[in-house]
Design a protein around this motif. Structure first.
Motif, PDB file in Angstrom:
ATOM      1  N   VAL A   1       0.853  -1.190   0.000  1.00 12.23           N
ATOM      2  CA  VAL A   1       0.000   0.000   0.000  1.00 12.23           C
ATOM      3  C   VAL A   1       0.890   1.242   0.000  1.00 12.23           C
ATOM      4  CG1 VAL A   1      -1.877  -1.135   1.230  1.00 12.23           C
ATOM      5  CG2 VAL A   1      -0.128   0.097   2.519  1.00 12.23           C
ATOM      6  N   LEU A   2       0.338   2.361  -0.441  1.00  9.82           N
ATOM      7  CA  LEU A   2       1.028   3.640  -0.347  1.00  9.82           C
ATOM      8  C   LEU A   2       0.787   4.236   1.033  1.00  9.82           C
ATOM      9  CD1 LEU A   2       0.121   5.220  -3.818  1.00  9.82           C
ATOM     10  CD2 LEU A   2       2.213   4.013  -3.185  1.00  9.82           C
ATOM     11  N   GLU A   3       1.771   4.992   1.521  1.00 13.46           N
ATOM     12  CA  GLU A   3       1.606   5.576   2.850  1.00 13.46           C
ATOM     13  C   GLU A   3       0.526   6.648   2.886  1.00 13.46           C
ATOM     14  OE1 GLU A   3       4.978   7.638   4.382  1.00 13.46           O
ATOM     15  OE2 GLU A   3       5.306   8.825   2.571  1.00 13.46           O
TER      16      GLU A   3
ATOM     17  N   GLU B   1      -2.497   6.090   1.773  1.00 14.18           N
ATOM     18  CA  GLU B   1      -3.779   5.434   2.007  1.00 14.18           C
ATOM     19  C   GLU B   1      -4.116   5.524   3.489  1.00 14.18           C
ATOM     20  OE1 GLU B   1      -4.500   1.643   0.238  1.00 14.18           O
ATOM     21  OE2 GLU B   1      -3.034   1.989  -1.360  1.00 14.18           O
ATOM     22  N   SER B   2      -5.331   5.931   3.782  1.00 17.73           N
ATOM     23  CA  SER B   2      -5.696   6.151   5.183  1.00 17.73           C
ATOM     24  C   SER B   2      -5.864   4.849   5.966  1.00 17.73           C
ATOM     25  CB  SER B   2      -6.979   6.972   5.266  1.00 17.73           C
ATOM     26  OG  SER B   2      -8.033   6.325   4.567  1.00 17.73           O
ATOM     27  N   VAL B   3      -6.410   3.818   5.312  1.00 19.54           N
ATOM     28  CA  VAL B   3      -6.654   2.536   5.986  1.00 19.54           C
ATOM     29  C   VAL B   3      -6.408   1.402   4.994  1.00 19.54           C
ATOM     30  CG1 VAL B   3      -8.353   1.060   7.121  1.00 19.54           C
ATOM     31  CG2 VAL B   3      -8.363   3.513   7.563  1.00 19.54           C
ATOM     32  N   VAL B   4      -5.750   0.347   5.461  1.00 23.48           N
ATOM     33  CA  VAL B   4      -5.605  -0.857   4.646  1.00 23.48           C
ATOM     34  C   VAL B   4      -6.371  -1.984   5.332  1.00 23.48           C
ATOM     35  CG1 VAL B   4      -3.402  -1.446   5.773  1.00 23.48           C
ATOM     36  CG2 VAL B   4      -4.009  -2.522   3.615  1.00 23.48           C
ATOM     37  N   GLU B   5      -7.173  -2.718   4.551  1.00 17.65           N
ATOM     38  CA  GLU B   5      -7.932  -3.839   5.089  1.00 17.65           C
ATOM     39  C   GLU B   5      -7.202  -5.143   4.771  1.00 17.65           C
ATOM     40  OE1 GLU B   5     -11.912  -3.662   3.598  1.00 17.65           O
ATOM     41  OE2 GLU B   5     -12.505  -2.158   5.076  1.00 17.65           O
ATOM     42  N   ILE B   6      -6.961  -5.940   5.814  1.00 15.09           N
ATOM     43  CA  ILE B   6      -6.202  -7.180   5.688  1.00 15.09           C
ATOM     44  C   ILE B   6      -7.165  -8.342   5.926  1.00 15.09           C
ATOM     45  CG2 ILE B   6      -4.230  -8.481   6.547  1.00 15.09           C
ATOM     46  CD1 ILE B   6      -3.246  -5.676   7.637  1.00 15.09           C
ATOM     47  N   PRO B   7      -7.504  -9.127   4.880  1.00  8.99           N
ATOM     48  CA  PRO B   7      -8.515 -10.181   5.037  1.00  8.99           C
ATOM     49  C   PRO B   7      -7.970 -11.447   5.695  1.00  8.99           C
ATOM     50  CG  PRO B   7      -7.762 -10.067   2.757  1.00  8.99           C
ATOM     51  CD  PRO B   7      -7.075  -8.950   3.483  1.00  8.99           C
ATOM     52  N   VAL B   8      -8.802 -12.012   6.588  1.00 16.48           N
ATOM     53  CA  VAL B   8      -8.525 -13.288   7.239  1.00 16.48           C
ATOM     54  C   VAL B   8      -9.716 -14.197   6.951  1.00 16.48           C
ATOM     55  CG1 VAL B   8      -7.919 -14.432   9.403  1.00 16.48           C
ATOM     56  CG2 VAL B   8      -7.322 -12.025   9.055  1.00 16.48           C
ATOM     57  N   GLN B   9      -9.445 -15.482   6.622  1.00 16.05           N
ATOM     58  CA  GLN B   9     -10.513 -16.372   6.180  1.00 16.05           C
ATOM     59  C   GLN B   9     -10.585 -17.654   6.994  1.00 16.05           C
ATOM     60  OE1 GLN B   9      -9.773 -16.895   1.933  1.00 16.05           O
ATOM     61  NE2 GLN B   9     -11.415 -15.445   1.496  1.00 16.05           N
ATOM     62  N   LEU B  10     -11.808 -18.229   7.022  1.00 14.87           N
ATOM     63  CA  LEU B  10     -12.038 -19.551   7.594  1.00 14.87           C
ATOM     64  C   LEU B  10     -12.271 -20.537   6.470  1.00 14.87           C
ATOM     65  CD1 LEU B  10     -14.541 -18.783  10.509  1.00 14.87           C
ATOM     66  CD2 LEU B  10     -12.060 -19.059  10.667  1.00 14.87           C
TER      67      LEU B  10
ATOM     68  N   ILE C   1       4.551  -0.792   3.291  1.00 12.81           N
ATOM     69  CA  ILE C   1       4.058   0.583   3.194  1.00 12.81           C
ATOM     70  C   ILE C   1       5.059   1.384   2.378  1.00 12.81           C
ATOM     71  CG2 ILE C   1       3.312   2.614   4.489  1.00 12.81           C
ATOM     72  CD1 ILE C   1       2.859   0.762   6.897  1.00 12.81           C
ATOM     73  N   GLN C   2       4.671   1.743   1.165  1.00 17.86           N
ATOM     74  CA  GLN C   2       5.592   2.431   0.261  1.00 17.86           C
ATOM     75  C   GLN C   2       5.644   3.927   0.561  1.00 17.86           C
ATOM     76  OE1 GLN C   2       4.287   1.350  -3.723  1.00 17.86           O
ATOM     77  NE2 GLN C   2       5.792  -0.286  -3.808  1.00 17.86           N
ATOM     78  N   ASP C   3       6.871   4.433   0.684  1.00 16.82           N
ATOM     79  CA  ASP C   3       7.075   5.858   0.922  1.00 16.82           C
ATOM     80  C   ASP C   3       6.838   6.630  -0.369  1.00 16.82           C
ATOM     81  OD1 ASP C   3       7.889   8.351   1.802  1.00 16.82           O
ATOM     82  OD2 ASP C   3       9.649   7.607   2.843  1.00 16.82           O
ATOM     83  N   VAL C   4       6.046   7.684  -0.302  1.00 18.73           N
ATOM     84  CA  VAL C   4       5.759   8.487  -1.501  1.00 18.73           C
ATOM     85  C   VAL C   4       6.537   9.793  -1.506  1.00 18.73           C
ATOM     86  CG1 VAL C   4       3.443   7.518  -1.712  1.00 18.73           C
ATOM     87  CG2 VAL C   4       3.772   9.634  -0.422  1.00 18.73           C
TER      88      VAL C   4
END
Length: 251
Positions: free
Chosen positions: A33-35, A37-46, A140-143
């Motif tokens: 993600v770019l720094e 971006e305000s929020v990154v969603e990380i998915p977890v699965q069953l 987290i990529q620095d811009v």
């Protein structure tokens, strides 16, 4: 006839002997993600085990009818309060829910520091077992653009009897990384005869905006024409070259 009936019952029992194990894992092992971006969603699965009796049936949509809780920890080179605001916590899967998301707030600190990593690792779940992958790395990529480095001045006239003199390099702004600048020396002055230096590079520590290096002028007590000492900057590490990249001493 009775034999075939018993054989059929055994076959059906084996076929329907489903493995009901529920596995929990991250959907992806990496994410970028770019720094900004305000929020990154990380998915977890069953997922349930695909093994049913003798035969493998893929049953990705099989989910639990009970609540499942999974703790997770946070590590990596990204710093809490500087690059993100995600603390260790617990993922909760309500009954019938197959996917949950860990939401990581990302911070843009307006300073160059290079890419950072945010690593999440699953702990021992309640109501399930760990699958694969159990950890995920968010890069987290620095811009921000690396700072430019320049000489403060480009010329100076000194006496060969001046002894030690200092030369200063300046950054546009401070960096979260150490910056190393290669130095090369030219002109009509001869190293070892007219001057000496302690090294061929300068490092400006993280958080600093200037750095200095010393040159020792050598008085050979011989009448001769003026000499020039030209110092040039090479391509820096973690910075960019500015406009004043050459400095000329007239000795």
């Amino acid at each position: 006839m009775k034999f075939f009936s018993i054989l059929s019952s055994v076959f059906l029992l084996l076929l329907c002997g489903c493995d009901s194990t529920i596995y929990v894992a991250f959907q992806n092992s990496t994410q970028t993600v770019l720094e900004t971006e305000s929020v990154v969603e990380i998915p977890v699965q069953l997922n349930r085990s695909p093994q049913i009796g003798f035969i493998n049936f893929n049953s990705p949509n099989s989910i639990s009818n009970k609540e499942i809780k999974v703790p997770y920890t946070v590590s990596g080179t990204a710093v809490y309060g500087v690059n993100h605001r995600l603390s260790a916590g617990t993922i909760v899967f309500p009954p019938g829910k197959k996917t949950a998301f860990i939401k990581a707030p990302i911070l843009h600190n307006l300073s160059y520091e290079g890419d950072k990593t945010l690593i999440l690792t699953l702990g021992e779940p309640n109501g399930a077992v760990l699958g694969n992958p159990t950890s995920t790395t968010v890069t987290i990529q620095d811009v921000d653009i690396p700072p430019k480095v320049n000489f403060l001045t480009t010329t100076q006239t000194v006496s060969e009897a001046s002894g030690n003199i200092s030369v200063t390099l300046s950054l546009e702004y401070a960096s979260f990384k150490d910056i190393t600048i290669p130095l090369s020396f030219g002109g009509t002055a001869t190293q070892g005869t007219n001057f000496s230096v302690s090294g061929t590079s300068l490092t400006i520590p993280a958080g600093q905006t200037t750095g200095t290096f010393n040159i020792t002028l050598i008085d050979d007590h011989v009448l001769q024409p003026d000499k020039t000492l030209i110092i040039n900057l090479g391509n820096p590490v973690n910075a960019l070259l500015g406009t004043n990249t050459s400095f000329t001493f007239t000795i």
